[in-house]
Design an enzyme around this catalytic site. Structure first.
Site, PDB file in Angstrom:
ATOM      1  N   GLY A 114       0.713  -1.282  -0.069  1.00 23.50           N
ATOM      2  CA  GLY A 114       0.061   0.017  -0.097  1.00 23.50           C
ATOM      3  C   GLY A 114       0.941   1.262   0.000  1.00 23.50           C
ATOM      4  O   GLY A 114       0.310   2.062   0.454  1.00 23.50           O
ATOM      5  N   SER A 120      -0.095  -4.369  -4.700  1.00 27.80           N
ATOM      6  CA  SER A 120      -1.149  -5.326  -5.026  1.00 27.80           C
ATOM      7  C   SER A 120      -1.300  -5.827  -6.416  1.00 27.80           C
ATOM      8  O   SER A 120      -1.566  -7.021  -6.751  1.00 27.80           O
ATOM      9  CB  SER A 120      -2.652  -4.520  -4.552  1.00 27.80           C
ATOM     10  N   ALA A 121      -0.741  -4.934  -7.315  1.00 31.27           N
ATOM     11  CA  ALA A 121      -0.696  -5.434  -8.734  1.00 31.27           C
ATOM     12  C   ALA A 121       0.252  -6.435  -8.875  1.00 31.27           C
ATOM     13  O   ALA A 121       0.000  -7.504  -9.673  1.00 31.27           O
ATOM     14  CB  ALA A 121      -0.363  -4.396  -9.576  1.00 31.27           C
ATOM     15  N   ALA A 122       1.410  -6.235  -8.081  1.00 34.19           N
ATOM     16  CA  ALA A 122       2.417  -7.117  -8.378  1.00 34.19           C
ATOM     17  C   ALA A 122       2.015  -8.616  -7.733  1.00 34.19           C
ATOM     18  O   ALA A 122       2.268  -9.642  -8.543  1.00 34.19           O
ATOM     19  CB  ALA A 122       3.771  -7.025  -7.811  1.00 34.19           C
ATOM     20  N   ASP A 164      -1.202  -0.068 -13.032  1.00 30.30           N
ATOM     21  CA  ASP A 164      -0.631  -0.794 -12.156  1.00 30.30           C
ATOM     22  C   ASP A 164      -0.405  -2.308 -12.713  1.00 30.30           C
ATOM     23  O   ASP A 164       0.650  -2.679 -12.810  1.00 30.30           O
ATOM     24  CB  ASP A 164      -1.064  -0.813 -10.734  1.00 30.30           C
TER      25      ASP A 164
END
Ligand code: MEV
Length: 329
Positions: A114, A120-122, A164
């Protein structure tokens, strides 16, 4: 067991405005999330998460409702650990037509959660890749990016751009405008990242910009001005003029600040970078806390950030030209 990794990213330009159809230029960096997946013989999920900014927790469940971690982790961390993994698993089950597949999943990430570096995308991209491969299906990077975008949409209540997830799936510098996502050329960028140890709530920050935009015409104009900065930035990136690139990044920070998504610690780090002679500096990602990105070919900015109150970590980040990658069978 199947293992995949995917890179985090910084935004050179355009976060937030990209949600309203303006272009954005994120750029993958050599910090990765690695997801290991092993199919179980029941339909449950067991998630063990470890990250640069948390000690780690394990949670086993068959539905979100009975997801209780083994340690006293904050609700938002568990939501982050479980929500994106859940959405990634749903995508993988759909792709492989295996609705009851259960998995043991381990996430190890060198990208703080965050904090604006696309953790989060990774995790979502690497998670879908590892889970689909574990079920015997290989997805091309563009379909993976699309699936990861849909997973993010599900977790973020319909508020996400493709930026992202596309950047993490394909690597390199990319340009995203609405549904149009493409790779662009970028010179060697002397990227320095400062991290305040905190995190912002992407959903809340995106909602805050939406409210401002609805209340004030000049906030809507500010979002459009970010689009203008991005369009100029793309031309400058193409000719490799780092000084002008830095100036435009600093301008972009000012506009994000006006939209209320910066914070005292992010501004402190931006000012420390400017004072140290960085070519430019801005917050990266949703803001509210987390990371700044600066351009500085010398060591001055990194050193200054290390002594800046509120900066927990400063590091140099190389552009990662590789997107999602198989790390294991
Ligand atoms: C968050 O990393 C970037 C935002 O523009 C949201 C998004 O594009 O989905 C704030």
């Amino acid at each position: 067991m199947t293992v995949s990794s995917a890179p985090g990213k910084v935004y050179l330009f355009g976060e937030h405005a990209v949600v309203y159809g303006e272009p954005a230029v994120p750029c993958a960096i050599e910090r990765r999330a690695t997801v290991s997946v092993e199919q179980r013989d029941d339909d449950r999920l067991r998630v063990h998460a470890e990250d640069l900014s948390l000690d780690g927790f394990t949670v086993e469940y068959s539905s979100d409702a009975d997801a209780t971690p083994d340690v006293d982790a904050s609700e938002s961390l568990v939501r982050a650990g479980v929500g994106y993994v859940d959405a990634a698993v749903s995508q993988a089950r759909e792709v492989a037509d295996a609705p009851d597949a259960g998995f043991d999943i381990t996430i190890e990430s060198a990208i703080p959660l965050g904090a604006g570096l696309g953790s989060s995308a990774a995790v979502t991209v690497a998670g879908i890749d590892a889970a689909t491969r574990e079920l015997g299906v290989e997805l091309p990077a563009t379909e993976l990016a699309d699936r990861a975008y849909r997973a993010e949409l599900a977790v973020q209540d319909g508020e996400a751009s493709r930026a992202d997830t596309f950047c993490s799936a394909t690597g390199g510098a990319v340009r995203v405008e609405g549904d149009d996502c493409r790779a662009i050329e970028a010179p060697d960028l002397p990227i320095v990242v400062g991290f305040d140890g905190g995190a912002g709530d992407t959903g809340e920050l995106v909602a805050g910009v939406r409210a401002l935009r609805e209340e004030y015409d000049f906030a809507a104009d500010t979002v459009e001005s970010i689009g203008d900065v991005v369009r100029r930035g793309e031309d400058v990136l193409a000719v490799g003029d780092l000084e002008e690139l830095g100036r435009l990044m600093s301008f972009n920070h000012g506009l994000l600040e006006a939209l209320g998504v910066s914070s005292r610690s992010l501004d402190n780090m931006v000012w420390a970078a400017r004072d140290a002679g960085a070519l430019g500096a801005k917050l990266t990602g949703a803001g509210g806390g987390g990371c700044i990105v600066a351009l500085d070919p010398t060591d001055e900015t990194k050193t200054a950030l290390q002594f800046t109150p509120g900066c927990e970590e400063a590091f140099r980040a190389e552009l990662d030209t590789e997107g999602v990658r198989a790390e294991g069978p």
